[in-house]
Design a protein around this motif. Structure first.
Motif, PDB file in Angstrom:
ATOM      1  N   ARG A  75      -5.771  86.272 -29.907  1.00  0.00           N
ATOM      2  CA  ARG A  75      -5.773  85.025 -29.136  1.00  0.00           C
ATOM      3  C   ARG A  75      -6.815  85.082 -28.017  1.00  0.00           C
ATOM      4  NH1 ARG A  75      -2.391  80.976 -29.319  1.00  0.00           N
ATOM      5  NH2 ARG A  75      -0.743  82.101 -30.375  1.00  0.00           N
ATOM      6  N   ALA A  76      -7.055  86.291 -27.501  1.00  0.00           N
ATOM      7  CA  ALA A  76      -8.043  86.483 -26.435  1.00  0.00           C
ATOM      8  C   ALA A  76      -9.464  86.615 -27.007  1.00  0.00           C
ATOM      9  CB  ALA A  76      -7.685  87.718 -25.615  1.00  0.00           C
ATOM     10  N   ARG A  77      -9.617  86.281 -28.283  1.00  0.00           N
ATOM     11  CA  ARG A  77     -10.914  86.353 -28.980  1.00  0.00           C
ATOM     12  C   ARG A  77     -11.448  87.770 -29.063  1.00  0.00           C
ATOM     13  NH1 ARG A  77     -13.215  81.214 -29.683  1.00  0.00           N
ATOM     14  NH2 ARG A  77     -12.111  79.611 -28.535  1.00  0.00           N
ATOM     15  N   GLU A  78     -10.539  88.727 -29.091  1.00  0.00           N
ATOM     16  CA  GLU A  78     -10.925  90.126 -29.207  1.00  0.00           C
ATOM     17  C   GLU A  78     -10.672  90.613 -30.618  1.00  0.00           C
ATOM     18  OE1 GLU A  78      -8.754  92.395 -26.339  1.00  0.00           O
ATOM     19  OE2 GLU A  78      -9.386  91.143 -24.682  1.00  0.00           O
ATOM     20  N   THR A  79     -11.359  91.673 -30.959  1.00  0.00           N
ATOM     21  CA  THR A  79     -11.065  92.358 -32.207  1.00  0.00           C
ATOM     22  C   THR A  79      -9.865  93.255 -31.941  1.00  0.00           C
ATOM     23  OG1 THR A  79     -13.373  92.339 -32.881  1.00  0.00           O
ATOM     24  CG2 THR A  79     -11.963  93.973 -33.921  1.00  0.00           C
ATOM     25  N   PHE A  80      -8.880  93.213 -32.819  1.00  0.00           N
ATOM     26  CA  PHE A  80      -7.725  94.090 -32.705  1.00  0.00           C
ATOM     27  C   PHE A  80      -8.042  95.362 -33.476  1.00  0.00           C
ATOM     28  CE2 PHE A  80      -3.693  95.720 -34.417  1.00  0.00           C
ATOM     29  CZ  PHE A  80      -3.024  95.969 -33.223  1.00  0.00           C
ATOM     30  N   ALA A  81      -7.842  96.511 -32.835  1.00  0.00           N
ATOM     31  CA  ALA A  81      -8.061  97.797 -33.500  1.00  0.00           C
ATOM     32  C   ALA A  81      -6.867  98.685 -33.243  1.00  0.00           C
ATOM     33  CB  ALA A  81      -9.340  98.442 -32.981  1.00  0.00           C
ATOM     34  N   ASN A  82      -6.487  99.458 -34.266  1.00  0.00           N
ATOM     35  CA  ASN A  82      -5.278 100.244 -34.177  1.00  0.00           C
ATOM     36  C   ASN A  82      -5.344 101.390 -35.175  1.00  0.00           C
ATOM     37  OD1 ASN A  82      -1.986 100.082 -35.165  1.00  0.00           O
ATOM     38  ND2 ASN A  82      -2.439 100.250 -33.006  1.00  0.00           N
ATOM     39  N   ASP A  83      -5.002 102.606 -34.743  1.00  0.00           N
ATOM     40  CA  ASP A  83      -4.788 103.727 -35.654  1.00  0.00           C
ATOM     41  C   ASP A  83      -3.285 103.827 -35.828  1.00  0.00           C
ATOM     42  OD1 ASP A  83      -7.480 104.247 -35.568  1.00  0.00           O
ATOM     43  OD2 ASP A  83      -7.312 105.916 -34.169  1.00  0.00           O
ATOM     44  N   ARG A  84      -2.827 103.799 -37.074  1.00  0.00           N
ATOM     45  CA  ARG A  84      -1.384 103.778 -37.273  1.00  0.00           C
ATOM     46  C   ARG A  84      -0.990 104.329 -38.639  1.00  0.00           C
ATOM     47  NH1 ARG A  84       1.551 100.101 -35.942  1.00  0.00           N
ATOM     48  NH2 ARG A  84       3.134 100.656 -37.417  1.00  0.00           N
ATOM     49  N   VAL A  85       0.286 104.608 -38.756  1.00  0.00           N
ATOM     50  CA  VAL A  85       0.859 105.023 -40.032  1.00  0.00           C
ATOM     51  C   VAL A  85       1.228 103.754 -40.795  1.00  0.00           C
ATOM     52  CG1 VAL A  85       2.794 106.211 -41.139  1.00  0.00           C
ATOM     53  CG2 VAL A  85       1.730 107.188 -39.093  1.00  0.00           C
ATOM     54  N   MET A  86       0.831 103.719 -42.060  1.00  0.00           N
ATOM     55  CA  MET A  86       1.212 102.593 -42.924  1.00  0.00           C
ATOM     56  C   MET A  86       1.812 103.157 -44.204  1.00  0.00           C
ATOM     57  SD  MET A  86      -1.550  99.607 -42.164  1.00  0.00           S
ATOM     58  CE  MET A  86      -0.392  98.327 -42.632  1.00  0.00           C
ATOM     59  N   ARG A  87       2.308 102.270 -45.049  1.00  0.00           N
ATOM     60  CA  ARG A  87       2.998 102.681 -46.270  1.00  0.00           C
ATOM     61  C   ARG A  87       2.251 102.145 -47.491  1.00  0.00           C
ATOM     62  NH1 ARG A  87       7.824 104.672 -47.041  1.00  0.00           N
ATOM     63  NH2 ARG A  87       8.511 104.169 -44.951  1.00  0.00           N
ATOM     64  N   ARG A  88       1.950 103.064 -48.399  1.00  0.00           N
ATOM     65  CA  ARG A  88       1.355 102.644 -49.671  1.00  0.00           C
ATOM     66  C   ARG A  88       2.456 101.977 -50.506  1.00  0.00           C
ATOM     67  NH1 ARG A  88      -3.541 105.730 -49.605  1.00  0.00           N
ATOM     68  NH2 ARG A  88      -3.235 107.813 -48.764  1.00  0.00           N
ATOM     69  N   LEU A  89       2.080 101.266 -51.525  1.00  0.00           N
ATOM     70  CA  LEU A  89       3.078 100.590 -52.360  1.00  0.00           C
ATOM     71  C   LEU A  89       3.999 101.564 -53.076  1.00  0.00           C
ATOM     72  CD1 LEU A  89       0.972  97.638 -53.797  1.00  0.00           C
ATOM     73  CD2 LEU A  89       2.580  97.622 -51.879  1.00  0.00           C
ATOM     74  N   ASP A  90       3.528 102.822 -53.286  1.00  0.00           N
ATOM     75  CA  ASP A  90       4.402 103.820 -53.916  1.00  0.00           C
ATOM     76  C   ASP A  90       5.312 104.510 -52.901  1.00  0.00           C
ATOM     77  OD1 ASP A  90       2.713 105.609 -52.582  1.00  0.00           O
ATOM     78  OD2 ASP A  90       1.808 106.415 -54.414  1.00  0.00           O
ATOM     79  N   GLY A  91       5.262 104.066 -51.620  1.00  0.00           N
ATOM     80  CA  GLY A  91       6.145 104.590 -50.593  1.00  0.00           C
ATOM     81  C   GLY A  91       5.545 105.668 -49.714  1.00  0.00           C
ATOM     82  N   GLU A  92       4.414 106.243 -50.095  1.00  0.00           N
ATOM     83  CA  GLU A  92       3.807 107.310 -49.298  1.00  0.00           C
ATOM     84  C   GLU A  92       3.288 106.755 -47.969  1.00  0.00           C
ATOM     85  OE1 GLU A  92      -0.043 110.295 -49.236  1.00  0.00           O
ATOM     86  OE2 GLU A  92       0.493 109.308 -51.117  1.00  0.00           O
ATOM     87  N   LEU A  93       3.581 107.473 -46.891  1.00  0.00           N
ATOM     88  CA  LEU A  93       3.063 107.114 -45.581  1.00  0.00           C
ATOM     89  C   LEU A  93       1.706 107.771 -45.399  1.00  0.00           C
ATOM     90  CD1 LEU A  93       6.278 107.586 -43.424  1.00  0.00           C
ATOM     91  CD2 LEU A  93       5.329 105.463 -44.323  1.00  0.00           C
ATOM     92  N   PHE A  94       0.801 107.093 -44.709  1.00  0.00           N
ATOM     93  CA  PHE A  94      -0.523 107.656 -44.455  1.00  0.00           C
ATOM     94  C   PHE A  94      -1.119 107.003 -43.222  1.00  0.00           C
ATOM     95  CE2 PHE A  94      -1.426 103.780 -46.598  1.00  0.00           C
ATOM     96  CZ  PHE A  94      -2.739 103.422 -46.351  1.00  0.00           C
ATOM     97  N   TRP A  95      -2.150 107.639 -42.665  1.00  0.00           N
ATOM     98  CA  TRP A  95      -2.820 107.140 -41.466  1.00  0.00           C
ATOM     99  C   TRP A  95      -3.960 106.220 -41.858  1.00  0.00           C
ATOM    100  CZ3 TRP A  95      -1.760 107.717 -36.357  1.00  0.00           C
ATOM    101  CH2 TRP A  95      -0.738 108.607 -36.046  1.00  0.00           C
ATOM    102  N   VAL A  96      -4.094 105.165 -41.103  1.00  0.00           N
ATOM    103  CA  VAL A  96      -5.168 104.205 -41.363  1.00  0.00           C
ATOM    104  C   VAL A  96      -5.677 103.665 -40.024  1.00  0.00           C
ATOM    105  CG1 VAL A  96      -3.612 102.219 -41.622  1.00  0.00           C
ATOM    106  CG2 VAL A  96      -5.790 102.190 -42.775  1.00  0.00           C
ATOM    107  N   HIS A  97      -6.976 103.394 -39.997  1.00  0.00           N
ATOM    108  CA  HIS A  97      -7.564 102.688 -38.855  1.00  0.00           C
ATOM    109  C   HIS A  97      -7.718 101.243 -39.295  1.00  0.00           C
ATOM    110  CE1 HIS A  97      -9.885 101.846 -35.285  1.00  0.00           C
ATOM    111  NE2 HIS A  97     -10.778 101.239 -36.037  1.00  0.00           N
ATOM    112  N   VAL A  98      -7.171 100.330 -38.512  1.00  0.00           N
ATOM    113  CA  VAL A  98      -7.196  98.902 -38.842  1.00  0.00           C
ATOM    114  C   VAL A  98      -7.990  98.164 -37.769  1.00  0.00           C
ATOM    115  CG1 VAL A  98      -5.783  96.839 -39.246  1.00  0.00           C
ATOM    116  CG2 VAL A  98      -4.875  99.093 -39.812  1.00  0.00           C
TER     117      VAL A  98
END
Length: 190
Positions: A75-98
């Protein structure tokens, strides 16, 4: 006299074949994604399109809290960036930069473009060499997020339980927390 005309670029093909995961969202639903995104989440493009991004988060609570933080930045016209754990469709958790950007900051989740880069395992050195956590720290942290004990993490990673404890201590110090439970909470709120 003008030079030869450059050939037209097929932007649809460029999107599909980009070497990083790309997804276009509308109201937090995937309206399009490329092959790298589908590979990253171990799915097929045709099954991901039309699905809520919620399926890619460890749980609903983290999907909602991340959405609220992203909304403020977008909303502040910024790019949102985040390093976080996400879940693959097979259930495995992994780190991703978004990283993401709203196409309409007045309606931040209405139309968005997202870039996903894996930070786990062998991809870490290629994709995020300056990340705050080492590849092994991310591997150990992911085991804790998945609910594994130090002994179970050691077995899964092929290292000793003592080595897992050393990495756990480093992670606790880096995140300024006193317990594995607090660490997991901090990691998932990232």
């Amino acid at each position: 006299m003008p030079g030869p005309r450059a050939p037209e670029i097929d932007y649809g093909r460029a999107f599909r074949l980009a070497p990083v995961g790309l997804a276009v969202g509308r109201d937090r639903t995937i309206v399009d994604c490329n092959l790298a995104f589908a590979d990253l989440f171990r799915g097929e493009r045709r099954t991901l399109v039309g699905q809520s991004f919620a399926a890619l988060y460890p749980d609903e609570r983290h999907y909602l809290s991340t959405g609220a933080r992203a909304e403020r930045a977008l909303r502040a016209r910024e790019t949102f960036a985040n390093d976080r754990v996400m879940r693959r469709l097979d259930g495995e958790l992994f780190w991703v930069h978004v990283r993401g950007r709203a196409l309409r900051p007045d309606a931040p989740h209405r139309d968005t473009l997202w870039v996903f880069t894996e930070m786990s395992g062998a991809h870490a050195a290629r994709n995020a060499p300056s990340a705050a956590l080492t590849a092994r720290e991310r591997d150990v942290a992911t085991m804790f997020v998945d609910g594994r004990t130090a002994k179970e993490a050691a077995l899964a990673l092929g290292i000793s339980p003592r080595t897992v404890d050393i990495y756990r201590s480093r992670l606790l110090r880096k995140f300024g927390v006193a317990s594995t439970r607090e660490l997991v909470t901090r990691l998932l709120s990232g």
